[in-house]
Design an enzyme around this catalytic site. Structure first.
Site, PDB file in Angstrom:
ATOM      1  N   THR A   1       0.211  -0.637  10.993  1.00  0.00           N
ATOM      2  CA  THR A   1      -0.910  -0.821  11.917  1.00  0.00           C
ATOM      3  C   THR A   1      -1.561  -2.186  11.688  1.00  0.00           C
ATOM      4  O   THR A   1      -1.904  -2.893  12.641  1.00  0.00           O
ATOM      5  CB  THR A   1      -1.939   0.323  11.716  1.00  0.00           C
TER       6      THR A   1
ATOM      7  N   LYS B   1      -0.152   0.084   6.788  1.00  0.00           N
ATOM      8  CA  LYS B   1       0.468  -1.250   6.720  1.00  0.00           C
ATOM      9  C   LYS B   1       1.012  -1.695   8.085  1.00  0.00           C
ATOM     10  O   LYS B   1       0.754  -2.814   8.536  1.00  0.00           O
ATOM     11  CB  LYS B   1       1.608  -1.265   5.677  1.00  0.00           C
TER      12      LYS B   1
ATOM     13  N   GLY C   1       0.839  -1.201   0.000  1.00  0.00           N
ATOM     14  CA  GLY C   1       0.000   0.000   0.000  1.00  0.00           C
ATOM     15  C   GLY C   1       0.869   1.243   0.000  1.00  0.00           C
ATOM     16  O   GLY C   1       2.080   1.188   0.240  1.00  0.00           O
ATOM     17  N   ASN C   2       0.200   2.360  -0.255  1.00  0.00           N
ATOM     18  CA  ASN C   2       0.884   3.659  -0.332  1.00  0.00           C
ATOM     19  C   ASN C   2       1.551   4.023   1.009  1.00  0.00           C
ATOM     20  O   ASN C   2       1.311   3.350   2.028  1.00  0.00           O
ATOM     21  CB  ASN C   2      -0.159   4.730  -0.696  1.00  0.00           C
TER      22      ASN C   2
ATOM     23  N   ARG D   1       5.445  -4.746   2.662  1.00  0.00           N
ATOM     24  CA  ARG D   1       5.962  -4.568   1.296  1.00  0.00           C
ATOM     25  C   ARG D   1       6.856  -5.735   0.888  1.00  0.00           C
ATOM     26  O   ARG D   1       6.873  -6.790   1.508  1.00  0.00           O
ATOM     27  CB  ARG D   1       6.680  -3.228   1.128  1.00  0.00           C
TER      28      ARG D   1
ATOM     29  N   GLU E   1       8.881  -3.245   7.538  1.00  0.00           N
ATOM     30  CA  GLU E   1       9.907  -2.738   6.621  1.00  0.00           C
ATOM     31  C   GLU E   1      11.099  -2.253   7.447  1.00  0.00           C
ATOM     32  O   GLU E   1      10.894  -1.643   8.496  1.00  0.00           O
ATOM     33  CB  GLU E   1       9.336  -1.513   5.892  1.00  0.00           C
TER      34      GLU E   1
END
Ligand SMILES: Nc1ncnc2c1ncn2[C@@H]1O[C@H](COP(=O)(O)OP(=O)(O)O)[C@@H](O)[C@H]1O
Ligand SMILES: Nc1ccn([C@H]2C[C@H](O)[C@@H](COP(=O)(O)O)O2)c(=O)n1
Length: 286
Positions: A91, A89, A83-84, A160, A107
Site C-alpha cells: 500500500t 508495504k 515490515g511484517n 523488502r 516483492e
C-alpha cells in the site's frame, strides 16, 4: 581474495534463468580480488537525521559511489520498505508510485506462487521442513534479480530486500526448528557469497512498525489463500526478528540507515504520515 574457475562457474550459471543475476555473477567471477561489499552496520533514525549519521552516511556513499560513477552518470538511490507480513508495504509503494522520477518494485510474490506451475509459497506453509529451502532459495534468487535489475529512475523504492529474506524469514524457519541445519547452511553460504561478491546498494530502510495483532487483522482481511494457515504467533515471531534487527540492532548488521514509521494507523492517517515524511524518505536517501 576471490578466485573462481571460469569453466566451473559457467556450467552452473547456465542453469540460472534471471538475466540480471547471471550478468552480475559473471562480472563478479571475472573480478579476481573483488572487494567484499557486505552490510555496513549503520544505525537507526527515528524521525530525524543526526549530524553524525548524516556525515557518516554521506562519506560512505561518496566513497562507494566514487568508484562506481562514470563522468556525467546520475547518482541513484535505493529505498527498501520493510515490515511484517500485511503491515502495509504494498500500500505504501502504491502511494509513492505516483511520484515522478521514482520507480517502485514490489516483492515478486506472484513468482513465489507460480514457478512453472508449482506454488512454493503454498508448499512452504503446508510443510515448512520439506519446502522451506525450496521457497527461500527461490526468494533469494528473485530478490537478487530485483536488486540487480537496471534502474529506470533516479530513485528506486522496493519492497523488502535480500537482507530481510535471510535475516527474518530464513532465520525464523531455522530457529523454530522448521529448517534442517544442512538447508540453513546451504542458504547461508549462498547468501554470504552473494553479499561478499556482489554490490547490493541500499541507501535507506523504511520500517513500517506495526503490532502483530494489526498485521493479523490486515492479513485476515486480505485473505491470500496460502496465508490462511498463519497464526498470530507466527506474526509475533516475525515482528520480534524485525525489532531485533532494525530497532534494537542486536542481531544482524543493518545495511543502511533506518527510518521508523508507526504503521498501526488507519489508511488516511498512514497516507498523511507518508506525505509528512516524504522529504525524509526521498531526500534521506540522497
Ligand atoms: N493503514 C491501513 N489500515 C487498514 N488496512 C490497511 C492499511 N494498509 C493496508 N491495509 C490493508 O491491509 C492488507 C495488507 O496490506 P498490504 O499493503 O498488502 O501489506 P504488505 O504488502 O505489507 O503485505 C491489504 O488488504 C490492505 O488493503
Ligand atoms: N523471504 C520471505 C519473504 C516473504 N515470505 C512470505 C510471507 C508472506 O506470506 C508472503 C509475502 O509477504 P508480504 O509481502 O505480504 O509481507 O511471502 C516468506 O515466506 N519468505
Amino acid at each position: 581474495m576471490f578466485v573462481c574457475s571460469a569453466a566451473g562457474c559457467w556450467t552452473s550459471l547456465c542453469r540460472i534463468s534471471a538475466p540480471g543475476v547471471r550478468a552480475a555473477l559473471r562480472a563478479a567471477c571475472r573480478r579476481p580480488g573483488a572487494e567484499p561489499a557486505g552490510p555496513c552496520g549503520r544505525s537507526r533514525l527515528s524521525g530525524s537525521w543526526t549530524q553524525h549519521q548524516q556525515q557518516q552516511h554521506q562519506q560512505q556513499r561518496t566513497s562507494t559511489r566514487r568508484k562506481l560513477l562514470r563522468p556525467g552518470e546520475e547518482k541513484k538511490s535505493v529505498i527498501c520498505i520493510e515490515g511484517n507480513i500485511a503491515s502495509g508495504k504494498t500500500t505504501c509503494l502504491e502511494y509513492f508510485s505516483k511520484t515522478s522520477n521514482l520507480e517502485v518494485l514490489t516483492e515478486p510474490v506472484s513468482k513465489w506462487r507460480n514457478i512453472q506451475g508449482h506454488n512454493p509459497l503454498a508448499l512452504m506453509y503446508q510443510d515448512p521442513v520439506r519446502w522451506g529451502l525450496t521457497l527461500q532459495t527461490y526468494v533469494q534468487l528473485t530478490m537478487l534479480d530485483r536488486h540487480l535489475s537496471t534502474m529506470s529512475a533516479p530513485v528506486r523504492m522496493m519492497e523488502r530486500s535480500i537482507y530481510s529474506a535471510k535475516y527474518i524469514f530464513v532465520e525464523n524457519l531455522y530457529r523454530s526448528g522448521k529448517m534442517p541445519e544442512v538447508d540453513f547452511a546451504v542458504l547461508s553460504e549462498w547468501f554470504d557469497w552473494i553479499t561478499s561478491n556482489i554490490d547490493i546498494p541500499v541507501d535507506l530502510i523504511v520500517y513500517l512498525q506495526t503490532t502483530p495483532q494489526t498485521c493479523y487483522e490486515r492479513l485476515t482481511q486480505r485473505c491470500r489463500e496460502e496465508e490462511k494457515v498463519i497464526p498470530l504467533e507466527y506474526l509475533e515471531t516475525i515482528h520480534q526478528l524485525y525489532e531485533d534487527w532494525l530497532i534494537n540492532q542486536m542481531s544482524f548488521k543493518v545495511p543502511a540507515p533506518v527510518l521508523v514509521i508507526p504503521a498501526n494507523h488507519d489508511l488516511q492517517k498512514m497516507l498523511h504520515q507518508y506525505e509528512e515524511h516524504r522529504g525524509k524518505i526521498l531526500m534521506g536517501s540522497k
